[in-house]
Scaffold this motif. Structure first.
Motif, PDB file in Angstrom:
ATOM      1  N   PHE A 147       0.815  -1.215   0.000  1.00  0.00           N
ATOM      2  CA  PHE A 147       0.000   0.000   0.000  1.00  0.00           C
ATOM      3  C   PHE A 147       0.849   1.265   0.000  1.00  0.00           C
ATOM      4  N   ILE A 148       0.270   2.305  -0.598  1.00  0.00           N
ATOM      5  CA  ILE A 148       0.789   3.667  -0.513  1.00  0.00           C
ATOM      6  C   ILE A 148      -0.255   4.456   0.259  1.00  0.00           C
ATOM      7  N   GLY A 149       0.121   5.057   1.373  1.00  0.00           N
ATOM      8  CA  GLY A 149      -0.859   5.709   2.225  1.00  0.00           C
ATOM      9  C   GLY A 149      -0.546   7.164   2.501  1.00  0.00           C
ATOM     10  N   MET A 150      -1.456   7.789   3.245  1.00  0.00           N
ATOM     11  CA  MET A 150      -1.266   9.173   3.669  1.00  0.00           C
ATOM     12  C   MET A 150      -0.350   9.208   4.886  1.00  0.00           C
ATOM     13  N   ALA A 151       0.420  10.273   5.010  1.00  0.00           N
ATOM     14  CA  ALA A 151       1.306  10.457   6.157  1.00  0.00           C
ATOM     15  C   ALA A 151       0.497  11.018   7.323  1.00  0.00           C
ATOM     16  N   GLY A 152      -0.295  10.172   7.933  1.00  0.00           N
ATOM     17  CA  GLY A 152      -1.125  10.589   9.061  1.00  0.00           C
ATOM     18  C   GLY A 152      -2.460  11.152   8.605  1.00  0.00           C
ATOM     19  N   GLY A 153      -3.301  11.473   9.555  1.00  0.00           N
ATOM     20  CA  GLY A 153      -4.618  12.031   9.248  1.00  0.00           C
ATOM     21  C   GLY A 153      -5.730  11.081   9.622  1.00  0.00           C
ATOM     22  N   ALA A 154      -6.931  11.647   9.784  1.00  0.00           N
ATOM     23  CA  ALA A 154      -8.072  10.860  10.237  1.00  0.00           C
ATOM     24  C   ALA A 154      -8.467   9.777   9.236  1.00  0.00           C
ATOM     25  N   LEU A 155      -8.381  10.064   7.931  1.00  0.00           N
ATOM     26  CA  LEU A 155      -8.781   9.079   6.930  1.00  0.00           C
ATOM     27  C   LEU A 155      -7.866   7.870   6.961  1.00  0.00           C
ATOM     28  N   GLN A 156      -6.554   8.094   7.012  1.00  0.00           N
ATOM     29  CA  GLN A 156      -5.621   6.972   7.045  1.00  0.00           C
ATOM     30  C   GLN A 156      -5.821   6.135   8.303  1.00  0.00           C
ATOM     31  N   ASP A 157      -6.074   6.793   9.424  1.00  0.00           N
ATOM     32  CA  ASP A 157      -6.345   6.056  10.664  1.00  0.00           C
ATOM     33  C   ASP A 157      -7.591   5.188  10.507  1.00  0.00           C
ATOM     34  N   HIS A 158      -8.600   5.722   9.833  1.00  0.00           N
ATOM     35  CA  HIS A 158      -9.854   4.999   9.616  1.00  0.00           C
ATOM     36  C   HIS A 158      -9.609   3.740   8.777  1.00  0.00           C
ATOM     37  N   ILE A 159      -8.823   3.866   7.726  1.00  0.00           N
ATOM     38  CA  ILE A 159      -8.550   2.724   6.838  1.00  0.00           C
ATOM     39  C   ILE A 159      -7.749   1.654   7.577  1.00  0.00           C
ATOM     40  N   GLU A 160      -6.712   2.071   8.292  1.00  0.00           N
ATOM     41  CA  GLU A 160      -5.880   1.106   9.000  1.00  0.00           C
ATOM     42  C   GLU A 160      -6.648   0.434  10.136  1.00  0.00           C
TER      43      GLU A 160
END
Length: 257
Positions: A147-160
């Motif tokens: 995966f390529i993800g966002m460097a932090g943030g609410a959306l990335q936390d939600h996905i993980e």
């Protein structure tokens, strides 16, 4: 009088502290109301509205919707913070923010809710990726991918968090600061990303990506405006709240091609 208790898990309010915090929030709210009401008649007096919103609302919807309103109200500032939906609900309930934009999937208690937008998450991958032979896919079937993800943030936390609920962990190759960066990396074959559909559509024009819809229920989120009490909003906050509720963004259906 003891207001705070320090412990191993951090700081907690005593009963007296809770009472003081309640009255302090009430005083601050009344001051904000006073500034908002008087600001209608006084030149040069600025007002501020505090808004907590999740990642999708801040990156994909609010810039376009806020811009004309703020241009028309030059004396009003917007204190915009990115937070997770659960924290937004708690903050608005406690009076730390006047307006929230969050996923309706979280417990919102007694908050007043208005529909804001539909936020769909999609997979972005290179056109040669085997995944793109499908129109739809389930998240569980992706967990073997890189995966390529966002460097932090609410959306990335939600996905993980969704991966954790499946008893797994996402294999992150790199974390970037923008959806555009994720799409460029995914289009080059470095991995797959999960981003809002609106961002994927915008990036599709300049990158070599293909979009695949996620079938999981959590991937289609209804975003809602929330407030503790609409009648208790300051004049500035009420004007913004009404504007946001009337400017509901519309997105077309996903075309995987």
């Amino acid at each position: 009088m003891t207001l705070l208790i320090r412990g191993r898990r951090g700081i907690a309010l005593t009963e007296a502290g809770e009472i003081l915090a309640h009255h302090a929030r009430t005083i601050l709210h009344q001051m904000a109301q006073m500034r908002g009401d008087i600001g209608q008649y006084a030149k040069g007096l600025r007002a501020s509205v505090r808004v907590f919103a999740n990642t999708a609302a801040i990156t994909e919807f609010l810039p376009e919707i806020l811009a004309p309103w703020m241009a028309a109200h030059p004396q009003i500032d917007v204190d915009l913070k990115e937070r997770g939906s659960s924290e937004i609900a708690r903050s608005v309930s406690a009076g730390f923010a006047e307006i929230g934009i969050l996923s309706s999937a979280v417990d919102t208690g007694d908050l007043i809710m208005r529909h804001f937008a539909i936020d769909r998450l999609v997979i972005v991958a290179s056109r040669e990726h085997p995944l793109t032979a499908n129109r739809t896919v389930r998240f569980a079937d992706l967990l073997g991918d890189q995966f390529i993800g966002m460097a932090g943030g609410a959306l990335q936390d939600h996905i993980e968090d969704q991966a954790s609920r499946l008893g797994s962990k996402m294999k992150m190759r790199v974390r970037l600061g923008s959806f555009q960066g994720i799409c460029r990396m995914a289009g080059a074959g470095a991995g797959v990303g999960i981003i809002p559909e609106s961002a994927a559509r915008r990036c599709q024009r300049s990158t070599q990506i293909k979009l695949v819809r996620l079938l999981d229920e959590w991937a289609t989120r209804r975003l809602s405006l929330c407030a503790r009490d609409e009648s208790d909003l300051t004049a500035s906050a009420k004007a913004l709240y009404d504007h946001l509720s009337q400017r509901v963004p519309q997105h077309p259906e996903l075309d995987p091609s």
